[in-house]
Write a protein that holds these residues in place. Sequence first.
Motif, PDB file in Angstrom:
ATOM      1  N   GLU A 164     -13.700   1.989  -6.901  1.00  0.00           N
ATOM      2  CA  GLU A 164     -12.927   1.672  -5.703  1.00  0.00           C
ATOM      3  C   GLU A 164     -11.583   1.072  -6.097  1.00  0.00           C
ATOM      4  N   PHE A 165     -10.555   1.535  -5.426  1.00  0.00           N
ATOM      5  CA  PHE A 165      -9.220   0.997  -5.631  1.00  0.00           C
ATOM      6  C   PHE A 165      -8.694   0.457  -4.305  1.00  0.00           C
ATOM      7  N   ARG A 166      -7.747  -0.447  -4.398  1.00  0.00           N
ATOM      8  CA  ARG A 166      -7.102  -0.956  -3.198  1.00  0.00           C
ATOM      9  C   ARG A 166      -5.596  -0.980  -3.421  1.00  0.00           C
ATOM     10  N   TYR A 167      -4.896  -0.934  -2.321  1.00  0.00           N
ATOM     11  CA  TYR A 167      -3.428  -1.004  -2.373  1.00  0.00           C
ATOM     12  C   TYR A 167      -3.024  -2.341  -2.978  1.00  0.00           C
ATOM     13  N   LYS A 168      -2.099  -2.315  -3.923  1.00  0.00           N
ATOM     14  CA  LYS A 168      -1.634  -3.545  -4.566  1.00  0.00           C
ATOM     15  C   LYS A 168      -0.227  -3.908  -4.099  1.00  0.00           C
ATOM     16  N   THR A 169       0.718  -3.024  -4.294  1.00  0.00           N
ATOM     17  CA  THR A 169       2.086  -3.273  -3.844  1.00  0.00           C
ATOM     18  C   THR A 169       2.885  -1.976  -3.925  1.00  0.00           C
TER      19      THR A 169
ATOM     20  N   LEU B 158       1.521   1.041  -6.153  1.00  0.00           N
ATOM     21  CA  LEU B 158       0.522   0.655  -7.152  1.00  0.00           C
ATOM     22  C   LEU B 158      -0.801   0.336  -6.476  1.00  0.00           C
ATOM     23  N   PHE B 159      -1.884   0.775  -7.126  1.00  0.00           N
ATOM     24  CA  PHE B 159      -3.239   0.474  -6.673  1.00  0.00           C
ATOM     25  C   PHE B 159      -3.979  -0.212  -7.816  1.00  0.00           C
ATOM     26  N   GLU B 160      -4.913  -1.098  -7.464  1.00  0.00           N
ATOM     27  CA  GLU B 160      -5.714  -1.752  -8.496  1.00  0.00           C
ATOM     28  C   GLU B 160      -7.188  -1.566  -8.199  1.00  0.00           C
ATOM     29  N   ARG B 161      -7.964  -1.511  -9.258  1.00  0.00           N
ATOM     30  CA  ARG B 161      -9.398  -1.301  -9.114  1.00  0.00           C
ATOM     31  C   ARG B 161     -10.077  -2.599  -8.699  1.00  0.00           C
ATOM     32  N   THR B 162     -11.065  -2.480  -7.815  1.00  0.00           N
ATOM     33  CA  THR B 162     -11.716  -3.677  -7.289  1.00  0.00           C
ATOM     34  C   THR B 162     -13.211  -3.733  -7.575  1.00  0.00           C
ATOM     35  N   ASP B 163     -13.868  -2.592  -7.795  1.00  0.00           N
ATOM     36  CA  ASP B 163     -15.342  -2.630  -7.871  1.00  0.00           C
ATOM     37  C   ASP B 163     -15.846  -3.342  -9.117  1.00  0.00           C
ATOM     38  N   THR B 164     -15.131  -3.247 -10.242  1.00  0.00           N
ATOM     39  CA  THR B 164     -15.593  -3.934 -11.457  1.00  0.00           C
ATOM     40  C   THR B 164     -15.421  -5.435 -11.324  1.00  0.00           C
ATOM     41  N   LYS B 165     -14.352  -5.877 -10.650  1.00  0.00           N
ATOM     42  CA  LYS B 165     -14.129  -7.307 -10.467  1.00  0.00           C
ATOM     43  C   LYS B 165     -15.200  -7.911  -9.577  1.00  0.00           C
ATOM     44  N   GLU B 166     -15.572  -7.160  -8.526  1.00  0.00           N
ATOM     45  CA  GLU B 166     -16.546  -7.697  -7.591  1.00  0.00           C
ATOM     46  C   GLU B 166     -17.915  -7.837  -8.235  1.00  0.00           C
TER      47      GLU B 166
ATOM     48  N   ALA C 182       4.172  12.180  -8.202  1.00  0.00           N
ATOM     49  CA  ALA C 182       3.733  11.744  -9.529  1.00  0.00           C
ATOM     50  C   ALA C 182       2.512  10.849  -9.385  1.00  0.00           C
ATOM     51  N   ILE C 183       1.560  10.981 -10.331  1.00  0.00           N
ATOM     52  CA  ILE C 183       0.357  10.140 -10.369  1.00  0.00           C
ATOM     53  C   ILE C 183       0.088   9.764 -11.821  1.00  0.00           C
ATOM     54  N   GLU C 184      -0.299   8.509 -12.051  1.00  0.00           N
ATOM     55  CA  GLU C 184      -0.593   8.086 -13.426  1.00  0.00           C
ATOM     56  C   GLU C 184      -1.524   6.878 -13.437  1.00  0.00           C
ATOM     57  N   PHE C 185      -2.652   6.988 -14.193  1.00  0.00           N
ATOM     58  CA  PHE C 185      -3.504   5.831 -14.489  1.00  0.00           C
ATOM     59  C   PHE C 185      -2.914   5.072 -15.671  1.00  0.00           C
ATOM     60  N   ASP C 186      -3.140   3.752 -15.716  1.00  0.00           N
ATOM     61  CA  ASP C 186      -2.771   3.033 -16.930  1.00  0.00           C
ATOM     62  C   ASP C 186      -3.883   3.199 -17.960  1.00  0.00           C
ATOM     63  N   LYS C 187      -3.693   2.680 -19.171  1.00  0.00           N
ATOM     64  CA  LYS C 187      -4.650   2.918 -20.254  1.00  0.00           C
ATOM     65  C   LYS C 187      -6.019   2.320 -19.978  1.00  0.00           C
ATOM     66  N   SER C 188      -6.055   1.215 -19.246  1.00  0.00           N
ATOM     67  CA  SER C 188      -7.341   0.583 -18.945  1.00  0.00           C
ATOM     68  C   SER C 188      -8.063   1.288 -17.802  1.00  0.00           C
ATOM     69  N   GLY C 189      -7.323   2.006 -16.982  1.00  0.00           N
ATOM     70  CA  GLY C 189      -7.919   2.646 -15.818  1.00  0.00           C
ATOM     71  C   GLY C 189      -8.067   1.703 -14.640  1.00  0.00           C
ATOM     72  N   ASP C 190      -7.606   0.455 -14.777  1.00  0.00           N
ATOM     73  CA  ASP C 190      -7.732  -0.517 -13.693  1.00  0.00           C
ATOM     74  C   ASP C 190      -6.560  -0.451 -12.719  1.00  0.00           C
ATOM     75  N   HIS C 191      -5.524   0.267 -13.076  1.00  0.00           N
ATOM     76  CA  HIS C 191      -4.371   0.401 -12.188  1.00  0.00           C
ATOM     77  C   HIS C 191      -3.959   1.865 -12.088  1.00  0.00           C
ATOM     78  N   LEU C 192      -3.464   2.228 -10.927  1.00  0.00           N
ATOM     79  CA  LEU C 192      -3.015   3.597 -10.659  1.00  0.00           C
ATOM     80  C   LEU C 192      -1.666   3.508  -9.967  1.00  0.00           C
ATOM     81  N   ALA C 193      -0.733   4.338 -10.401  1.00  0.00           N
ATOM     82  CA  ALA C 193       0.600   4.366  -9.791  1.00  0.00           C
ATOM     83  C   ALA C 193       0.885   5.751  -9.236  1.00  0.00           C
TER      84      ALA C 193
END
Length: 518
Positions: free
Chosen positions: A95-100, A67-75, A46-57
């Motif tokens: 870019e996304f990174r492993y979150k938990t 869970l993965f979180e987006r990092t390029d917009t924050k940087e 299973a794969i799913e983006f959240d509504k903001s697109g900042d998280h991916l599960a």
Amino acid sequence: MDSGGGGEVASSAAAGPPAPLEWKFSQVFGERAAGEEVQEVDIISAIEFDKSGDHLATGDRGGRVVLFERTDTKEHGGNRRDLERMDYSASRHPEFRYKTEFQSHEPEFDYLKSLEIEEKINKIRWCQTANGALFLLSTNDKTIKYWKVQEKKVKKISEINIDPSKAGGNGSIPSSSASSNPKQFLANGNSSDRSYNSLSNDLSFPPGGILSLRLPVVTSSETSLVARCRRVYAHAHDYHINSISNNSDGETFISADDLRINLWNLEISNQSFNIVDVKPANMEDLTEVITSAEFHPTHCNTLAYSSSKGSIRLIDLRQSALCDSHSKLFEEQEAPGSRSFFTEIIASISDVKFARDGRYLLSRDYMTLKLWDINMDSGPVSTFQVHEYLRPKLCDLYENDSIFDKFECCLSGDGRRVATGSYSNLFRIFGRGEGSTEATTLEASKNPMRRQVQTPTRPSRSLTSSISRVVRRGSESPVSDANGNSFDFTTKLLHLAWHPSENSIACAAANSLYMYYA
């Protein structure tokens, strides 16, 4: 959407179809080394983006959710919406990174039916965030769980400047001293002399005492992500759950199995309402089953569900408590003389998705992708051929069960493109604008254009085209398409998701998560 009202059609016709996108590799998580064997429990299901697109599960067959979180917009600074308003063109890819990660489901056994219940995650759906915490629903074949993922502060305490003399020294009393103390335990299970014994027995004071006693204080606070199961929704489905979908009201969601759709409130786990029931009085009269269900993205009273006969029903929850009748039925008429043994099998819809604005529905059957306008039930507005080259191989695919593979589909945030998976870890992207011939084939690898089809199949726009489709798993001998590309039916790309606001796709090839951008 480019096929909306009259004004939109006119403007899109004047502008013409958008140019085909050039897709590039972005990231891969869990890449296999050459010759490395994939463990069954690690295969992504299973794969799913959240509504903001900042998280991916992602969910896998081992019952884990990652869970993965987006990092390029924050940087870069500032949120993505602000950058878009400034017409900022990103020089870097998303870019996304492993979150938990956490263990969502464990294998179970149904003693009443003598059935093993797999821990495999069938679907994941993101819920509304609150107070900086993430909420999501995950389900296996029988049980749905509501998870809260939140950062918790972990306080570190400085040590007292007296060295423990015994090995048991975390404040607990050695077993010998505990058993020799007759006053050790009270009726409620507490210890009367625990702190005193702990200090006198476990700590040694130097001769002459201590000049200054340092008491424990908080020296630092670190944050760690904690996943906690808030609700468990169980014992409501006799058959395997194939879909969950949360409502736009933020309070309810549906779960669907082969014969029933249930409506739940997120806060109430011991009660659900059966809103669709297609089970006949006599199971011998059963002719079709529910294959997928999804709520409308903005109308909380509307949902759609698909069937194994290739039809999609739109129902209105305001009509009655049990929605035995549908408000609209979408199905394509069978072309005369085209019926065969495989017609119904390949007509079965494996996935259905609403476009973000709720105007269009995308469905995936074995052979094709179909786009439906919910205001027009005479037939699909677009049909995209995905597996036409497999039609001569249907017998082989039936024998090895490949014809029953369930491919997912997705739409871009702007609704101008659709995508779905195929065999040999390939996925197809089609443009749906008026006159568009965009049909890109990409491979889930670091070189996605390696298997690019030179002469893409043009999407057919006929409303009366045949609904027969092709089977999906692989034959023993390799199969080639019209361009001579051979296909491996043991490697299939079933799961993919499109970022809600950007041209970015995440897709699963076995245990690897690949991400691409354009």
